[in-house]
Design an enzyme around this catalytic site. Structure first.
Site, PDB file in Angstrom:
ATOM      1  N   ALA A  44       0.826  -1.200   0.000  1.00  0.00           N
ATOM      2  CA  ALA A  44       0.000   0.000   0.000  1.00  0.00           C
ATOM      3  C   ALA A  44       0.866   1.259   0.000  1.00  0.00           C
ATOM      4  O   ALA A  44       0.649   2.171  -0.796  1.00  0.00           O
ATOM      5  CB  ALA A  44      -0.936  -0.002   1.211  1.00  0.00           C
ATOM      6  N   GLY A  45       1.879   1.285   0.869  1.00  0.00           N
ATOM      7  CA  GLY A  45       2.704   2.484   0.991  1.00  0.00           C
ATOM      8  C   GLY A  45       3.546   2.748  -0.244  1.00  0.00           C
ATOM      9  O   GLY A  45       3.596   3.881  -0.748  1.00  0.00           O
ATOM     10  N   SER A 284       1.011 -21.541   2.096  1.00  0.00           N
ATOM     11  CA  SER A 284      -0.068 -20.915   1.338  1.00  0.00           C
ATOM     12  C   SER A 284      -1.340 -21.746   1.331  1.00  0.00           C
ATOM     13  O   SER A 284      -1.315 -22.963   1.209  1.00  0.00           O
ATOM     14  CB  SER A 284       0.363 -20.686  -0.107  1.00  0.00           C
ATOM     15  OG  SER A 284      -0.763 -20.343  -0.861  1.00  0.00           O
ATOM     16  N   ARG A 330     -11.254 -19.241   5.476  1.00  0.00           N
ATOM     17  CA  ARG A 330     -10.222 -19.457   6.486  1.00  0.00           C
ATOM     18  C   ARG A 330     -10.766 -19.649   7.891  1.00  0.00           C
ATOM     19  O   ARG A 330     -10.326 -20.534   8.614  1.00  0.00           O
ATOM     20  CB  ARG A 330      -9.268 -18.268   6.482  1.00  0.00           C
ATOM     21  CG  ARG A 330      -8.483 -18.218   5.221  1.00  0.00           C
ATOM     22  CD  ARG A 330      -7.620 -17.002   5.129  1.00  0.00           C
ATOM     23  NE  ARG A 330      -6.798 -17.127   3.930  1.00  0.00           N
ATOM     24  CZ  ARG A 330      -5.971 -16.198   3.494  1.00  0.00           C
ATOM     25  NH1 ARG A 330      -5.856 -15.075   4.151  1.00  0.00           N
ATOM     26  NH2 ARG A 330      -5.258 -16.397   2.417  1.00  0.00           N
ATOM     27  N   HIS A 401      -2.668 -14.460  11.435  1.00  0.00           N
ATOM     28  CA  HIS A 401      -2.116 -14.195  10.123  1.00  0.00           C
ATOM     29  C   HIS A 401      -2.369 -12.778   9.633  1.00  0.00           C
ATOM     30  O   HIS A 401      -1.508 -12.145   9.040  1.00  0.00           O
ATOM     31  CB  HIS A 401      -2.748 -15.199   9.159  1.00  0.00           C
ATOM     32  CG  HIS A 401      -2.434 -14.958   7.731  1.00  0.00           C
ATOM     33  ND1 HIS A 401      -1.150 -14.934   7.272  1.00  0.00           N
ATOM     34  CD2 HIS A 401      -3.225 -14.739   6.666  1.00  0.00           C
ATOM     35  CE1 HIS A 401      -1.167 -14.702   5.975  1.00  0.00           C
ATOM     36  NE2 HIS A 401      -2.399 -14.551   5.582  1.00  0.00           N
ATOM     37  N   ARG A 435     -11.255 -11.997   6.156  1.00  0.00           N
ATOM     38  CA  ARG A 435     -10.750 -11.684   4.823  1.00  0.00           C
ATOM     39  C   ARG A 435     -10.646 -12.955   4.000  1.00  0.00           C
ATOM     40  O   ARG A 435     -10.163 -13.973   4.474  1.00  0.00           O
ATOM     41  CB  ARG A 435      -9.381 -11.016   4.922  1.00  0.00           C
ATOM     42  CG  ARG A 435      -8.795 -10.663   3.576  1.00  0.00           C
ATOM     43  CD  ARG A 435      -7.494  -9.922   3.696  1.00  0.00           C
ATOM     44  NE  ARG A 435      -6.424 -10.716   4.274  1.00  0.00           N
ATOM     45  CZ  ARG A 435      -5.785 -11.688   3.629  1.00  0.00           C
ATOM     46  NH1 ARG A 435      -6.104 -11.999   2.392  1.00  0.00           N
ATOM     47  NH2 ARG A 435      -4.820 -12.355   4.233  1.00  0.00           N
ATOM     48  N   LEU A 441      -3.638  -8.475  -0.900  1.00  0.00           N
ATOM     49  CA  LEU A 441      -2.778  -7.832  -1.900  1.00  0.00           C
ATOM     50  C   LEU A 441      -3.619  -6.905  -2.753  1.00  0.00           C
ATOM     51  O   LEU A 441      -3.223  -5.791  -3.090  1.00  0.00           O
ATOM     52  CB  LEU A 441      -2.105  -8.900  -2.761  1.00  0.00           C
ATOM     53  CG  LEU A 441      -1.249  -9.918  -1.991  1.00  0.00           C
ATOM     54  CD1 LEU A 441      -0.666 -10.959  -2.937  1.00  0.00           C
ATOM     55  CD2 LEU A 441      -0.128  -9.219  -1.254  1.00  0.00           C
TER      56      LEU A 441
END
Lengths: 637, 227, 258
Positions: A44-45, A284, A330, A401, A435, A441
């Site tokens: 993001a930054g 993953s 999740r 996470h 999420r 991402l």
């Protein structure tokens, strides 16, 4: 404190497009006169700094690391979602929007999520143009895979290193702007405070981590993209340096903290091996596409996995959720793993893990194909555990996470402090209570590349900002506070390293505010945390000096903030007497032990206002309305 | 800066010049070896060959000799320069030295072997090219007088110290070439996974042929001279 | 397990450094090398002395922050591994282990085991990117990329920028790092417009930073935790030669200035 979400009027699908037309613009010639501070250089930054610099703003970017490329976005493995519908399996912006709102268990803002889904298309286009080497098919077009919680293949990936490749793309764009002089990069600087002049964010105080000097930086706007607070649990998949300091200090200056109890426990991590462990390693989620999750049917079955016949294996996700099987979201996967382990079916020495078995996939596709898809993950697992996952099933267990909660922001990504904007995991906005995989991402890049570059202009064009220099009293005061905090840490001169308090805090939180929460436990935690904090301030040992590169001081400073923040998290969890997404209150569950929401009383964002370290914060509620996606009980049966 | 000058000052540009000059020199060595095989064909053949080079083809050979000298000096100069820079790039050495690469240590001896080869050339050139130490005997074929290099070679190699010095030099040349041939290809960008094993074998084979050939001739001359 | 550690201590950039001998007791074989150092540091903090400064972040081998030379080997003895993923079971009980920082003129030591790798960022800033403004891109599938090119680009792009290649190189050369980026972007059609300019500018910045020259010893490839091949260096050599000698005038002029 007023929570005005500033959601534009109009139909859901038109809000963002119309915003572009209705917003105020900064004259191109004036953009370079606006100095903008970006703290944090992750997805993001870095993308925000790069895109703002491209537009002509005078950007100053700060990171506590030695290089922007180290940010923890780099560790994201699986992929990034976009509603491209390249496979033609029925995906659309609306479906991605719908899935994300539902996946977040109806605790996200619809308008934000819809914007995210719209932008997802452009992100992929842009990243490909930047040279991100996404996986491709033999015909040369982009490959997609399906990812936890989605029934369409909308995930783009670069082997098991998607986060790395996306971050490097943003990093390279940022460095291009540094080379052109549009961005001034300040590495090894840790933000210690936001400076408010007349109630407006006009600068920051940072510590130069090499010399220990405190620095003042003024600007017309401040952007925080400082990541999540998962390391409040001590053990998490986050990097050793991840911290809540920047967000917490902004909170102390008046930025509301929203939904801090919404934390995500990832189902597929390497299990804990012992007390010495400094972090947990994520495997993953894409592994669940080909791996099958199971435990022995009978408790205490100590046979090696290969000797357990098919009939005596309990494929609990496939049995309970026939249509989603191993690909349930999740929170559901994590909770089920916990349930079978609590029932004594867990495997491994500690009994706190379940099998993730690839033998069927290896039989079907061949070892070569599996190696191509997951080679680096298997290699990493082998390194850590000394077990070869091509031969024996992996053992996995959930671990902290990601954090959905964060600083409250409006549609423009501005916090309750005017001028202070918050992007990526550091804000609360798009994922609700849970999420979905491959969405972090997407959100980080949407915020950075596409949203802030529009909304910041609107802010700057519609706000009159008197000239401010770092000689202003507000800067002196903030610097003084930061220095006092450091001196206080150095003055304790106890004999206990900060990490021990961090571990204690983590244990309390994992136990009482982890995968399952209840009132008694949370109340206990609310008593425990202040005790640990008091103990910290009496007995912590911070050796070395303040005016030097001092890793003990850096760590102690971060732990001190976690010790304050943890309490807020527990308080939020206690107040939200419903289950939703990653927040599972045992008092509120369906007969099948699924999370049971209470939309009557909790269909809102809980935004907390700071009132003092040992004083109770004030709760503000932003009601959530669902116009497009109707409130339903989530079901993945 | 002028772009061409920039290239010649860059690390890669200079490595490529090292490679190119190296290639030129090792191709020369092959031709030199082929010429020296003439020793085996007897004095007349060999001396005629020497005469051909120094008299008949003089106009062609002299410029070639200058170009070889230039290549040699360039190779040498760049070698010393790059080595000095490389040392400066790590002012403080590691206390513990170790290596993970599968390559042999000889790859690190380029500077050492190169310096020895410079010494060798200083000894070799005045002797066989300019006849500085001793006027070679004269041979006469069909009324044409020429230096009897054949006799001079056999006489010199009869000395075991002389032969030993040459053999040692060839051995060091071998390690220099075993890395150098391959390295020159890499510097010029010749690297392909499909052919790399081939390149590596070629590099070794080339070094074996050159150094084995010269060494065999030296040994042959040693025993021939003694008889 | 117990170990005797020799840790490099250095106050700051300019002070001379030396080894400090420290005992590490009760180490579990399942600890990573950095977790072992954490324990040692905690003991030092308890005893009131200053812990040894070293860098790490993700601790799963992807961020490239950790940077220790263990027994003369960057990232330690295992192939394809960062030091955060090196486990103590790899060592012998009672072993003496020397730990040093990356050593190179271009990577000055800031303190103890912390070296400054900002030179890498400067090299990327000089040309390690594709200039594409946000929002200007065509559809992602508008430009097909052959799978083998995408795969090779990904092989090179796997570089984590840790600097082990420099640390391992007998000449402290940064060729593998630079080549990985040149090759990553050079393998993609998107990277072609800036291909000549990129390699010239990045190499010139690399030379400026004080790294050594490549002598094709391939220690870099052996030390690389992502096992990036020296094939990429050859490709860069090729690209550099062609671009600087035969590239268009504009590229050459800018390259010279860069």
């Amino acid at each position: 404190m007023i929570l005005d979400s500033k959601i534009p009027p109009g139909a859901m699908a038109d809000k963002w497009t119309d915003y572009g037309f209705n917003m105020k613009l900064v004259n191109p010639a004036n953009k370079r006169k606006h100095k903008v501070i970006v703290v944090g250089t992750g997805l993001a930054g870095a993308s925000a700094a790069a895109s703002l610099a491209e537009k002509g703003y005078n950007v100053h970017a700060f990171t506590f690391q030695d290089s922007p490329r180290r940010a923890h976005s780099i560790a994201a493995q699986g992929g990034i979602n976009a509603a491209k519908n390249y496979p033609g399996d029925g995906d659309s912006i609306h479906r991605l929007f719908y899935d994300t709102v539902k996946g977040g268990d109806f605790r996200a803002r619809e308008a934000n999520v819809h914007r995210l889904a719209e932008i997802s298309l452009k992100i992929i286009d842009h990243c490909v143009a930047l040279g991100v080497p996404f996986a491709r098919e033999y015909g040369g077009l982009l490959d997609n895979r399906s990812f936890g919680g989605a029934q369409v293949s909308r995930t783009f990936y670069a082997r098991g290193q998607t986060g790395q490749q996306l971050l490097l793309g943003a990093y390279q764009s940022l460095m291009r702007q540094v080379g052109e002089g549009q961005v001034k990069l300040h590495t090894r600087r840790e933000m210690l405070d936001v400076v408010l002049v007349d109630g407006v964010a006009r600068g920051i105080i940072v510590r130069d981590l090499v010399t220990g000097r405190l620095e003042r930086h003024e600007a017309d706007a401040v952007i925080l993209a400082t990541g999540g607070y998962g390391r409040v649990f001590y053990l998490s998949t986050n990097a050793a340096g991840c911290n809540v300091t920047a967000a917490w200090r902004a909170h102390k200056r008046g930025a509301a903290f929203a939904n801090p109890c919404f934390t995500q426990i990832h189902p597929t991590c390497v299990p804990v091996a012992g007390d010495h462990q400094s972090k947990l390693t994520l495997m993953s989620e894409s592994l669940r596409n080909d791996g099958r999750v199971w435990v022995p049917r009978t408790a205490g079955d100590k046979r090696p996995p290969h000797d357990i016949p098919e009939a005596e294996r309990f494929y609990f996700l496939e049995e309970k959720y026939p249509s989603f099987g191993n690909l349930v979201p999740r929170d559901v996967a994590s909770r089920n793993a916990k349930q079978v382990c609590d029932a004594g079916l867990g495997v491994g020495e500690s009994g706190l893990s379940v099998y993730l078995d690839f033998s069927d996939a290896i039989k079907r596709l061949g070892e070569g194909k599996i190696r191509e898809k997951y080679g680096n993950l298997f290699h990493m697992y082998d390194k850590i555990t000394d077990e070869n996952p091509y031969q024996v099933p992996m053992r996995i267990y959930p671990a902290v996470h990601y954090t959905m909660g964060g600083l409250w922001v409006d549609y423009n990504l501005m916090s309750t402090i005017p001028g202070l904007h918050v992007l990526g995991e550091a804000n609360f906005s798009d994922h609700g209570a849970n999420r979905l995989g491959a969405s972090a991402l997407m959100q980080g890049l949407a915020d950075g590349y596409f949203v802030i570059s529009q909304t910041l202009g609107h802010y700057l064009a519609s706000t009159s900002l008197p000239k401010v220099t770092t000689d202003h009293a507000a800067f002196a005061e903030a610097e003084h506070d930061a220095k006092a905090h450091i001196d206080r840490l150095l003055a304790v001169k106890g004999n206990v390293p900060a990490v021990e308090f961090h571990r204690r805090l983590g244990k309390v939180l994992w136990e009482h505010c982890g995968m399952a929460r209840n009132e008694a436990g949370l109340k206990l935690a609310l008593q425990e945390i202040p005790k640990i904090r008091a103990d910290f301030w009496n007995n912590v040992s911070v050796t070395g000096a303040g005016g030097d590169l001092n890793i003990a001081l850096e760590e102690a400073g971060r732990v001190a903030d976690f010790l304050e923040f943890g309490e807020l998290m527990v308080r939020d969890a206690l107040t939200r007497k419903e289950s939703c997404g990653g927040h599972f209150r045992e008092e509120s569950q369906t007969p099948e032990n699924e999370a049971l929401r209470d939309d009557e009383n909790f269909c809102h964002v809980a935004a907390w206002e700071f009132t003092g370290v040992d004083s109770e914060p004030i709760l503000h509620k932003e009601p959530l309305a669902f116009e497009e996606v109707h409130l339903t009980q989530r079901s993945y049966k | 800066m002028n772009p061409i000058a920039a290239y010649f000052r860059s690390s890669i540009g200079r490595k490529q010049l090292m490679g190119l000059s190296g290639i030129y020199l090792y191709i020369f060595l092959l031709i030199h070896l082929v010429g020296n095989i003439g020793l085996l064909m007897g004095p007349e053949h060999f001396n005629q060959y020497g005469y051909l080079l120094t008299h008949t083809l003089r106009e062609i050979i002299i410029p070639i000799e200058f170009s070889l000298l230039a290549a040699f000096l360039l190779h040498l100069g760049l070698g010393f320069k790059l080595a000095a820079e490389n040392r400066a790039a790590r002012p403080e050495r590691y206390a513990v030295k170790a290596s993970k690469a599968r390559s042999g240590a000889y790859r690190g001896w380029m500077m050492l072997t190169g310096s020895w080869l410079l010494l060798f050339v200083i000894v070799h050139m005045p002797h066989f090219r300019f006849g500085a130490y001793r006027v070679a005997p004269i041979a006469n074929y069909d009324g044409l007088e020429m230096n009897d290099l054949y006799a001079e070679a056999l006489r010199s190699f009869a000395n075991p110290w002389f032969t030993g010095f040459y053999l040692l030099s060839f051995a060091l040349l071998f390690t220099h070439l075993a890395h150098g041939v391959q390295s020159s290809l890499q510097s010029l960008g010749v690297n392909h996974p499909r052919y790399n094993t081939g390149f590596r074998r070629f590099s070794w084979a080339y070094a074996v042929v050159i150094c084995g050939g010269f060494a065999a001739l030296a040994v042959w001359a040693h025993f021939q001279g003694k008889i | 397990m117990n170990f005797k550690l020799r840790l490099w201590r250095q106050k700051d950039r300019t002070s001379p450094g030396s080894f400090q001998e420290v005992e590490a007791h009760g180490i579990s074989p399942d600890m990573s090398f950095l977790e072992m150092l954490d324990e040692v540091n905690n003991d030092m903090i308890r005893a009131g002395s200053e812990p040894v400064a070293f860098e790490s972040d993700c601790r799963e081998g992807i961020c490239g922050t950790c940077s220790l030379v263990v027994e003369g080997l960057p990232h330690g003895p295992d192939k394809g591994t960062t030091v955060c993923q090196l486990f103590m079971r790899r060592f012998l009980d009672g072993q003496t282990i020397s730990v040093e920082p990356w050593r190179a003129k271009a990577f000055p030591i800031l303190k103890d085991l912390v070296a400054d790798r900002a030179a890498f960022d400067d090299i990327i800033a000089a040309g390690g990117f594709i200039s594409a403004k946000t929002g200007s891109a065509p559809d992602a599938n508008g430009l097909p990329v052959p799978k083998k090119d995408a795969d090779t680009a990904m092989d090179a792009a796997a570089c984590i920028g840790c600097g082990a290649c420099v640390a391992a190189c007998p000449n402290a050369s940064a060729m593998l790092f630079v080549a990985a980026k040149v090759s990553h972007l050079g393998h993609l059609p998107q990277g072609q417009p800036e291909r000549e300019r990129r390699v010239v500018r990045m190499v010139s910045k690399m030379d400026e930073a004080g790294f050594g020259n490549c002598s094709n010893r391939y220690e870099c490839e052996a030390a690389c935790p992502k096992e990036i091949s020296v094939e990429h260096i050859a490709r860069m050599n090729r690209d550099y030669g062609v671009s600087s000698l035969f590239g268009s005038e504009r590229v050459r002029a800018e390259g010279g200035a860069g």
